[in-house]
Design an enzyme around this catalytic site. Structure first.
Site, PDB file in Angstrom:
ATOM      1  CD  GLU A  60      -6.195  25.947 -42.088  1.00  0.00           C
ATOM      2  OE1 GLU A  60      -7.290  26.421 -41.748  1.00  0.00           O
ATOM      3  OE2 GLU A  60      -5.124  26.233 -41.536  1.00  0.00           O
ATOM      4  CG  ASP A  71     -14.784  29.017 -37.006  1.00  0.00           C
ATOM      5  OD1 ASP A  71     -13.670  29.456 -37.352  1.00  0.00           O
ATOM      6  OD2 ASP A  71     -15.090  27.811 -37.051  1.00  0.00           O
ATOM      7  CE1 TYR A 186      -3.996  28.735 -36.784  1.00  0.00           C
ATOM      8  CE2 TYR A 186      -4.691  27.237 -38.523  1.00  0.00           C
ATOM      9  CZ  TYR A 186      -4.758  28.454 -37.911  1.00  0.00           C
ATOM     10  OH  TYR A 186      -5.605  29.419 -38.411  1.00  0.00           O
TER      11      TYR A 186
END
Lengths: 287, 409
Positions: A60, A71, A186
């Protein structure tokens, strides 16, 4: 000729081939996350090129963005380091193209936020990503409600659109999340940002099992996985384990570019060894 | 009285889009929550009990309706259009922000949420949020950039007095955009029990529409008040625009009246050509940030660039998606005023009307200074006096202190 090389030649996607091969080996994939251009272009290139040898199965690569809302601090700082050193979307695609000159099998998934892609131009981006050798995209701020923006056009370019399922994805929501998903799913192990708290093992295993009942796609688990031990535990029941912030932290804490490369690759090796062995010990004994 | 056509029933569409702007560009973790909020809000909008409570708090707690005041001296000073001030600065907490906070906190209660978070720039939305959180007995966390904490210390103290926890945000430039990133990160981590009170008409759907509806009380009152005073609608409306909640609140009930001209004033900072400004429409390009597509200040690679304004409340590199749409539809004219022009208008308002406006509001007044003189007295111009300037004393002293023999507050 390995199974991977054969399937690539048969037009199967790199991601499909990778998961097929690992299934035969009965082990999960190790997925690494690094931000492209972190800490600067040349070190980032060395980091990327060394990942397969260190044991990474799927790469990734983060496309840095100035405002990474999903994040935590580690990847926020990585994005800033990369941007301050001049990283751009074009340079990230160029990194992939150069990587592909020497590696035609390891899947690369670009991960990031929509705005830099939107500004690059969706069609131009997909054409360039496809010719550079990008296999999939994870775009955090494009839920299925906006599939016409990028997910559907990506499919036309043969690029997988990897969807995130989360602890808040209930039974009502799940079909929508899975509808146009491809490549793999994911599973975000905790509600939160990257690099946060570690997931609760029991709850995670049952969530993955539930997800598996609804999709044939491989399931990767990420967010909050830092150690070889965690990776092994989760790798027993998931098809892939994603480690990001822990690797990015190695870059932040290194004093020199060489040290950054050594520390990242050595942690990758440790994780790789752990996921390779994780199912051997836990096979139930049939008496 | 003819009721205006309520555009809120037509736009945004079911996907939260105003033309190509708006939308729901958020992480999947937040999607179920946003969809739930959308349903809850749709129910509340048509629930007489919710509307009764909203009207009660708007009246007895906020102090609505706010007056529509004829600014006689300002009118004389500029020598042209008749200038009316919609006195939102007289609301409890001193700005229009509380109109929205009351609405959202009622919704939070209805949804059974246990914790309130918000972002703030100038601190007015933070104060309004801390206020309603105190009134409804909910713990409250406010994200505020360190740069803004520095220049808005009075509001920081007010929020603390009201029982809110202030979390300083150091990332980026330490201003409103960074505070919003951090609030979104908190929200995604605490999805189960937390309600995020967004302070402006931005963010993912349904926020732009919901905040607009709560602020539209400004325009509805103005409409009635002007009809009472003059038996006709105003000729023009002027409001400052950062995210754009006070402007959309004033404009929205008039969108279907073609004879009512509307002017939104962006923060021109040191001048739109200087690159140091916060004028997303006049100096930005379309992009996706904080859950919606709108005009943004960004470089050619899609990285968000820093906004600049003397006013912390306008110091944001984006604008609400409905404004982006109204801009492209040419229904509203968007102009800009520089820091200097705003400071000048700020002083004129103090001296002529005895009203100390917020620096945000001073940008709208700066446009009045440019426009009013050449218009006839029959021209009825309404300016949204969106906030009072007490919070800006430190900034103003920094810029004008010498003139008054004051070095520092």
């Amino acid at each position: 000729m390995s199974a991977i090389q054969e399937t690539v030649m048969n037009n199967t996607s790199r991601l499909e081939s990778c998961f097929a091969e690992l299934k035969q080996q009965n082990r999960p994939a190790l997925v690494s996350y690094l931000t492209a251009g972190d800490p600067e272009a040349e070190t980032s290139r060395r980091l990327l090129h060394g990942l397969p040898n260190a044991g990474v199965d799927i790469i990734e690569l983060g496309m840095p963005f100035s405002d990474p809302m999903a994040d935590g601090p580690a990847i926020q700082k990585a994005a800033l380091r990369a941007l301050n050193n001049g990283q751009t979307q074009a340079k990230t695609l160029e990194m992939v193209r150069r990587f592909r000159e020497e590696n035609s099998t390891t899947p690369i998934v670009l991960m990031g936020y929509y705005n830099p892609i939107f500004c690059y131009g969706v069609d131009r981006f997909l054409a360039d990503a496809s010719s550079a050798g990008v296999d999939g995209l994870i775009v955090v701020d494009l839920p299925p409600e906006h599939d016409e923006e990028l997910c559907q056009p990506a499919a036309q370019h043969g690029i997988d659109f990897i969807r995130l399922a989360t602890p808040t994805t209930d039974a009502k929501r799940l079909p929508k999340v899975l509808a146009n998903a491809s490549g793999f799913i994911y599973y975000v192990s905790v509600a939160g940002v990257t690099g946060g708290s570690a997931p609760t093992p029991e709850r995670l295993e049952s969530s993955v099992a539930q997800l598996r009942q609804n999709t044939d796609l491989p399931i990767a688990v990420g967010f909050g996985i830092r150690t070889a031990e965690q990776a092994a535990t989760i790798g027993r029941y998931s098809d892939a384990v994603v480690v990001g912030s822990a690797l990015v932290d190695c870059i932040e804490h290194a004093n020199t570019p060489n040290e950054a490369v050594e520390r990242v690759h050595s942690l990758v090796s440790e994780l790789a060894e752990s996921v390779r062995a994780c199912r051997e010990v836990s096979e139930p004994q049939v008496c | 009285m003819n009721q205006p056509v309520d555009l809120s029933n037509s736009l945004p569409d079911a996907n939260g889009l105003f033309g190509r702007f708006g939308g729901r560009f958020v992480a999947e973790t937040l999607m179920p929550l946003i969809l739930e909020l959308q349903d809850e809000y749709a129910t509340a909008k048509n629930d007489p009990e919710f509307q009764r409570q909203l009207a009660y708090f708007q009246g007895d707690y906020v102090g609505r309706p706010s007056p529509l005041y004829f600014a006689e001296r300002l009118t004389e000073h500029f020598g042209g259009a008749s200038i009316y001030l919609k006195r939102e600065e007289l609301n409890h907490t001193g700005a229009h922000k509380i109109n929205n906070c009351i609405g959202q906190v009622l919704l939070a209660k209805q949804m059974g949420k246990k914790r309130i978070i918000a972002e703030t720039g100038a601190g007015m939305h933070g104060v309004a949020t801390a206020t309603v959180a105190a009134r409804f007995g909910l713990p409250c966390v406010i994200y505020m950039g360190t740069t803004d904490i520095e220049r808005q210390q009075t509001n920081v103290f007010r929020m603390k007095l009201l029982g809110a926890e202030i979390i300083p945000v150091t990332s980026g430039t330490g201003t409103l955009k960074d505070a919003m990133n951090e609030a979104l990160r908190d929200w995604v981590t605490n999805v189960d029990d937390t309600f995020y009170i967004i302070g402006t008409v931005a963010g993912p759907h349904p926020y732009p529409a919901m905040v607009r509806d709560f602020q539209a009380v400004i325009g509805h009152e103005t409409r009635n008040q002007m009809l009472e005073k003059h038996g006709r609608l105003p000729d023009s409306l002027v409001a400052c625009v950062g995210g754009g909640s006070n402007a959309i609140g004033l404009f929205h009930p008039f969108l279907d009246d073609p004879d009512v001209k509307m002017i939104g004033v962006e923060a021109g900072g040191k001048g739109v050509k200087s690159g140091h400004h916060a004028a997303s429409l006049n100096g930005g390009t379309p992009g996706v940030l904080h859950g919606n597509r709108t005009y943004l200040l960004q470089n050619e690679d899609g990285q968000i660039t820093d906004a600049h304004s003397i006013s912390a409340g306008l110091d944001y590199p984006g604008i609400g998606p409905e404004h982006a749409w109204l801009h492209e539809q040419k229904r509203v004219e968007y102009v800009s005023a520089t820091d200097e022009e705003a400071l000048e208008a700020f002083q004129v308002c103090c001296r002529q009307e005895g009203i100390i406006p917020a620096l945000e509001t001073a940008h709208a007044l700066a446009e009045v200074a440019k426009r009013a003189p050449s218009l006839p007295r029959e021209h009825l111009m309404v300016v949204n006096l969106s906030g009072r300037g007490d919070k800006d004393m430190m900034s103003v002293a920094h810029h004008l202190g010498d003139k008054f023999g004051v070095k520092q507050l």
